[in-house]
Scaffold this active site. Structure first.
Site, PDB file in Angstrom:
ATOM      1  N   HIS A 187       0.834  -1.208   0.000  1.00  0.00           N
ATOM      2  CA  HIS A 187       0.000   0.000   0.000  1.00  0.00           C
ATOM      3  C   HIS A 187       0.868   1.256   0.000  1.00  0.00           C
ATOM      4  O   HIS A 187       0.384   2.350  -0.319  1.00  0.00           O
ATOM      5  CB  HIS A 187      -0.926  -0.006   1.223  1.00  0.00           C
ATOM      6  CG  HIS A 187      -2.222   0.699   1.005  1.00  0.00           C
ATOM      7  ND1 HIS A 187      -2.331   1.847   0.252  1.00  0.00           N
ATOM      8  CD2 HIS A 187      -3.479   0.430   1.458  1.00  0.00           C
ATOM      9  CE1 HIS A 187      -3.599   2.255   0.250  1.00  0.00           C
ATOM     10  NE2 HIS A 187      -4.302   1.408   0.947  1.00  0.00           N
ATOM     11  N   ASP A 200      -8.172  -8.261 -18.213  1.00  0.00           N
ATOM     12  CA  ASP A 200      -8.378  -9.416 -19.099  1.00  0.00           C
ATOM     13  C   ASP A 200      -7.020  -9.841 -19.649  1.00  0.00           C
ATOM     14  O   ASP A 200      -6.398  -9.126 -20.446  1.00  0.00           O
ATOM     15  CB  ASP A 200      -9.330  -9.023 -20.227  1.00  0.00           C
ATOM     16  CG  ASP A 200      -9.595 -10.150 -21.215  1.00  0.00           C
ATOM     17  OD1 ASP A 200      -8.993 -11.237 -21.064  1.00  0.00           O
ATOM     18  OD2 ASP A 200     -10.392  -9.940 -22.147  1.00  0.00           O
TER      19      ASP A 200
END
Length: 439
Positions: free
Chosen positions: A169, A382
């Protein structure tokens, strides 16, 4: 079922071409020691036929395709191939060393199909989550918290696969991590470049408030809790009903986010049954602040660093318990309306004496923390086999009660709440409250 996952290989994936060396400074938000942790998630891809006009795609395994694409993406996102290094004052002065050492990458195989494990739709998962995430079998001189990106691709017998992602993070917020993952997916599908080019921009696009309080050293010790896991799906109908009631009550429109946040906060507050109804309860949700912090002339499309603001709502427990949903939704919306002003005050260093820095998450008492994962871009990634059926973030911070908002697995619609925010003694009451919230 007993774990069926076997890890086959572990290695660092380096950038596929030469990248700059040296070091980069992090932003004031990046350096907050509360963000020095690893965010983990599982990205589930059902078996589908390839739809990319590329010969290697049909003959290569998902693990090989993702690995090759990762190396290419690390050329564009070369800071993520480096290492986070503490500065002279510890974590609060950390920087990014451009070592080019690469991202940790693990390949694995599962002897079962995704159908055998219910598509990893239900918790507890039929396969332990840690088996699907990259393990920390790193060289002795490498610490997991210093590695920006770690991935594991587990291929299932049916042809489906799971990408287990562990990311720091410190280097990216949710939108930044989603942007990077889509860059990997773009290369996997054979694109010559990512559709969104990366911008580092830490010194230009994120302010460094002149009066920001700096904490050196690790966060203080916090009380650990045994938060229980509960997943609840809110149907489109239940959300629309709440929206209609809010419109009737106020004449204003609200979002699915507003409804979901209000319902889970109220359910948790009721389940805790605090003996003092005047006690203050707090909600904290993380709002993207790119549109507030960055000027139009900055052209910051592509910025992938931390650029969020912790918006808070505070009220008396009794007030939240007895309110109708429309009232609690109004509290959430009021906090969103204050976002621009509060961010501007923080950026200008205008916090008054004694006022808490909004980013000092680790120094706060235990509010309910909510994060919305639906618009981060993960569901659009994808690699050539279609988009994921669902993405499951994994929150495992024992002193931070959380509720994560995600999309339910396709083809279902509505909103899924993945929660770890109450202990066992409050779990039955919380479960009942969340069941009522589904109506």
């Amino acid at each position: 079922m007993e774990s069926t996952v076997r890890r086959n290989s572990r290695s660092f994936v380096r950038p596929a071409a030469p990248t700059p060396s040296g070091s980069l400074e992090l932003s004031s938000i990046d350096r907050d020691v509360g963000l020095r942790h690893i965010v983990r998630s599982l990205h589930v891809f059902r078996p589908r036929h390839t739809h990319v006009d590329d010969k290697h795609q049909s003959s290569s395994s998902p693990a090989r395709v993702v690995r090759d694409a990762l190396g290419k993406a690390l050329v564009d996102y070369y800071p993520l191939a480096g290492r986070i290094v503490d500065g002279p004052e510890g974590r609060s002065t950390a920087r990014m060393e451009l070592t080019g050492d690469g991202a940790w990458f693990v390949t694995a195989a599962a002897s079962c199909t995704l159908d055998d494990v219910a598509g990893l739709d239900h918790h507890p998962f039929a396969i332990p989550a840690q088996d699907l995430l990259p393990d920390f079998a790193l060289p002795p001189n490498v610490q997991p918290l210093d590695v920006p990106v770690m991935m594991q691709v587990t291929e299932f017998a049916c042809g489906g696969f799971v990408v287990g992602l562990s990311s720091s993070h410190t280097l990216t917020d949710g939108l930044g991590a989603g942007q990077f993952i889509n860059a990997v997916a773009d290369y996997a599908r054979g694109l010559p470049n990512p559709r969104v080019g990366p911008i580092w921009g830490r010194g230009d696009l994120v302010p460094d408030p002149p009066k920001k309080k700096v904490h050196s050293g690790p966060p203080p010790s916090k009380t650990s809790f045994q938060f229980q896991y509960l997943v609840v799906d809110l149907s489109v109908e239940s959300i629309d009903t709440a929206k209609s009631r809010f419109m009737e009550s106020t004449g204003r429109r609200c979002s699915s986010f507003d409804v979901a946040v209000a319902k889970v906060w109220q359910a948790r507050t009721r389940a805790l049954r605090l003996p003092d109804t005047s006690a203050r309860v707090t909600l904290c949700f993380f709002a993207n602040s790119r549109h507030v912090l960055q000027r139009p002339e900055d052209e910051a499309v592509g910025f992938y660093g931390n650029c969020f603001y912790p918006a808070t709502v505070e009220a008396m427990a009794g007030e939240v318990e007895v309110a109708d949903v429309a009232t609690v939704v109004g509290m959430v919306m009021d906090a969103k309306a204050r976002l621009h002003e509060e961010v501007a005050r923080w950026a200008a260093g205008e916090l008054v004496a004694g006022e808490e820095d909004p980013y000092d998450l680790w120094w706060r008492d235990e509010p309910l923390f909510v994060s919305d994962w639906r618009q981060l871009g993960f569901m659009e990634a994808d690699y050539g086999w279609g988009t994921p059926s669902h993405v499951a973030p994994l929150a495992a911070i024992p002193f931070m009660p959380v509720a994560l908002i995600v999309a339910p697995p396709t083809p279902r619609t509505g909103v899924r709440l993945m929660t770890q925010c109450v202990e066992e003694q409050h779990m039955a009451a919380f479960t009942e409250e969340m069941k009522a919230a589904q109506e």
